[in-house]
Structure formats: C-alpha cells, structure tokens
Motif scaffolding. Structure first.
Motif, short mmCIF file in Angstrom:
data_model
loop_
_atom_site.label_atom_id
_atom_site.label_comp_id
_atom_site.label_asym_id
_atom_site.label_seq_id
_atom_site.Cartn_x
_atom_site.Cartn_y
_atom_site.Cartn_z
N PRO A 176 0.84 -1.20 0.00
CA PRO A 176 0.00 0.00 0.00
C PRO A 176 0.87 1.26 0.00
O PRO A 176 0.86 2.05 0.93
CB PRO A 176 -0.81 -0.15 1.29
N ALA A 177 1.67 1.45 -1.03
CA ALA A 177 2.57 2.59 -1.13
C ALA A 177 1.77 3.89 -1.18
O ALA A 177 0.60 3.89 -1.56
CB ALA A 177 3.44 2.45 -2.37
N PRO A 178 2.39 5.00 -0.79
CA PRO A 178 1.68 6.29 -0.83
C PRO A 178 1.15 6.64 -2.22
O PRO A 178 0.19 7.37 -2.34
CB PRO A 178 2.74 7.30 -0.39
N THR A 179 1.76 6.10 -3.25
CA THR A 179 1.32 6.39 -4.62
C THR A 179 0.18 5.49 -5.05
O THR A 179 -0.36 5.64 -6.14
CB THR A 179 2.49 6.23 -5.60
N GLY A 180 -0.20 4.52 -4.23
CA GLY A 180 -1.28 3.59 -4.55
C GLY A 180 -0.83 2.16 -4.38
O GLY A 180 0.32 1.88 -4.06
N LEU A 181 -1.76 1.26 -4.58
CA LEU A 181 -1.44 -0.15 -4.45
C LEU A 181 -0.45 -0.59 -5.51
O LEU A 181 -0.48 -0.12 -6.64
CB LEU A 181 -2.70 -1.00 -4.58
N ALA A 182 0.40 -1.51 -5.12
CA ALA A 182 1.36 -2.09 -6.06
C ALA A 182 1.47 -3.57 -5.74
O ALA A 182 1.24 -3.99 -4.61
CB ALA A 182 2.72 -1.42 -5.94
N ALA A 183 1.80 -4.36 -6.73
CA ALA A 183 1.99 -5.79 -6.53
C ALA A 183 3.17 -6.24 -7.36
O ALA A 183 3.42 -5.70 -8.44
CB ALA A 183 0.74 -6.57 -6.94
N GLU A 184 3.89 -7.20 -6.84
CA GLU A 184 4.99 -7.80 -7.59
C GLU A 184 4.68 -9.27 -7.78
O GLU A 184 4.34 -9.96 -6.83
CB GLU A 184 6.30 -7.64 -6.83
N LEU A 185 4.78 -9.70 -9.00
CA LEU A 185 4.53 -11.10 -9.34
C LEU A 185 5.85 -11.72 -9.78
O LEU A 185 6.51 -11.19 -10.67
CB LEU A 185 3.50 -11.19 -10.46
N SER A 186 6.24 -12.80 -9.13
CA SER A 186 7.48 -13.50 -9.48
C SER A 186 7.16 -14.96 -9.76
O SER A 186 6.26 -15.53 -9.15
CB SER A 186 8.47 -13.45 -8.32
N VAL A 187 7.90 -15.54 -10.68
CA VAL A 187 7.78 -16.97 -10.93
C VAL A 187 9.14 -17.59 -10.65
O VAL A 187 10.17 -16.99 -10.89
CB VAL A 187 7.31 -17.28 -12.37
N HIS A 188 9.12 -18.81 -10.12
CA HIS A 188 10.36 -19.46 -9.69
C HIS A 188 10.45 -20.89 -10.21
O HIS A 188 10.97 -21.75 -9.53
CB HIS A 188 10.44 -19.45 -8.16
N HIS A 189 9.95 -21.11 -11.40
CA HIS A 189 10.00 -22.44 -11.97
C HIS A 189 10.02 -22.31 -13.48
O HIS A 189 9.61 -21.30 -14.03
CB HIS A 189 8.81 -23.28 -11.52
N ASP A 190 10.46 -23.36 -14.16
CA ASP A 190 10.57 -23.31 -15.62
C ASP A 190 9.27 -23.69 -16.34
O ASP A 190 9.23 -23.70 -17.56
CB ASP A 190 11.72 -24.19 -16.11
N ILE A 191 8.21 -23.96 -15.63
CA ILE A 191 6.96 -24.39 -16.28
C ILE A 191 6.26 -23.26 -17.01
O ILE A 191 5.32 -23.50 -17.77
CB ILE A 191 5.98 -25.03 -15.28
N TRP A 192 6.71 -22.03 -16.84
CA TRP A 192 6.06 -20.89 -17.47
C TRP A 192 6.72 -20.52 -18.79
O TRP A 192 6.16 -19.71 -19.54
CB TRP A 192 6.09 -19.69 -16.53
N GLY A 193 7.87 -21.07 -19.09
CA GLY A 193 8.61 -20.71 -20.29
C GLY A 193 8.65 -21.83 -21.32
O GLY A 193 8.32 -22.98 -21.04
N TRP A 194 9.09 -21.48 -22.53
CA TRP A 194 9.17 -22.44 -23.63
C TRP A 194 10.23 -23.51 -23.37
O TRP A 194 10.11 -24.65 -23.78
CB TRP A 194 9.46 -21.71 -24.93
#
Length: 89
Positions: free
Chosen positions: A3-21
């Motif tokens: 809940p930063a002063p500039t508004g909501l922010a979210a960070e999405l991270s992936v930690h596995h190879d199932i998302w890539g080619w």
C-alpha cells in the motif's frame, strides 16, 4: 502487495521453468508451456484489472525477461535448444 503512498502495487514472481518455452536445461517443453503460459497471462491480466493499471515488466534476470503478459522466449540455438540455466540453480 504494497500500500505505497502512490497507490497499491503488486509484484509477481515466478520461480520455476513451467512458465517458459524451455526448461532450465534449455530443452523445449512445448506441452508444458502451452498448458501453463495461458494461466500466467490470465493471472497477470486479473492482477492488472484489480489494480486498474497495466503491468510494468521488471528488469531481466539471468533466468529470463518479463513481458506484459508472461515471459519472453529466448532465441533458440542452432540445435533447437535454449539457454542452459542450470549453473545458477
């Protein structure tokens, strides 16, 4: 979520190879990619909708580069393989 002063922010991270080619060894795994990449794209789209902002891909890492809807696919080598990333696992 933040809940930063500039508004909501979210960070999405992936930690596995199932998302890539390619898997972390550089072997293409198209069936795994076709099953999972749309799920990642849908999650990004939903998060963007909830926050009311388009995604801002972060800086590339050794393991990959983000795009507004998932992960960038690195160019294949002449043998059809992708980069072998196992040295940093």
């Amino acid at each position: 979520m933040s809940p930063a002063p500039t508004g909501l922010a979210a960070e999405l991270s992936v930690h596995h190879d199932i998302w890539g080619w390619y898997d972390f060894s550089g072997r293409p795994h198209p069936d795994v990619y076709r099953h999972n990449a749309p799920r990642l794209a849908a999650a990004i789209k939903e998060l963007s909708s909830v926050l009311g902002l388009p995604p801002e891909p972060g800086e590339p890492t050794y393991f990959g580069s983000a795009t507004p809807d998932g992960l960038a696919t690195p160019d294949a080598y002449d043998d059809g393989m992708g980069p072998d990333l196992t040295s940093r696992l």
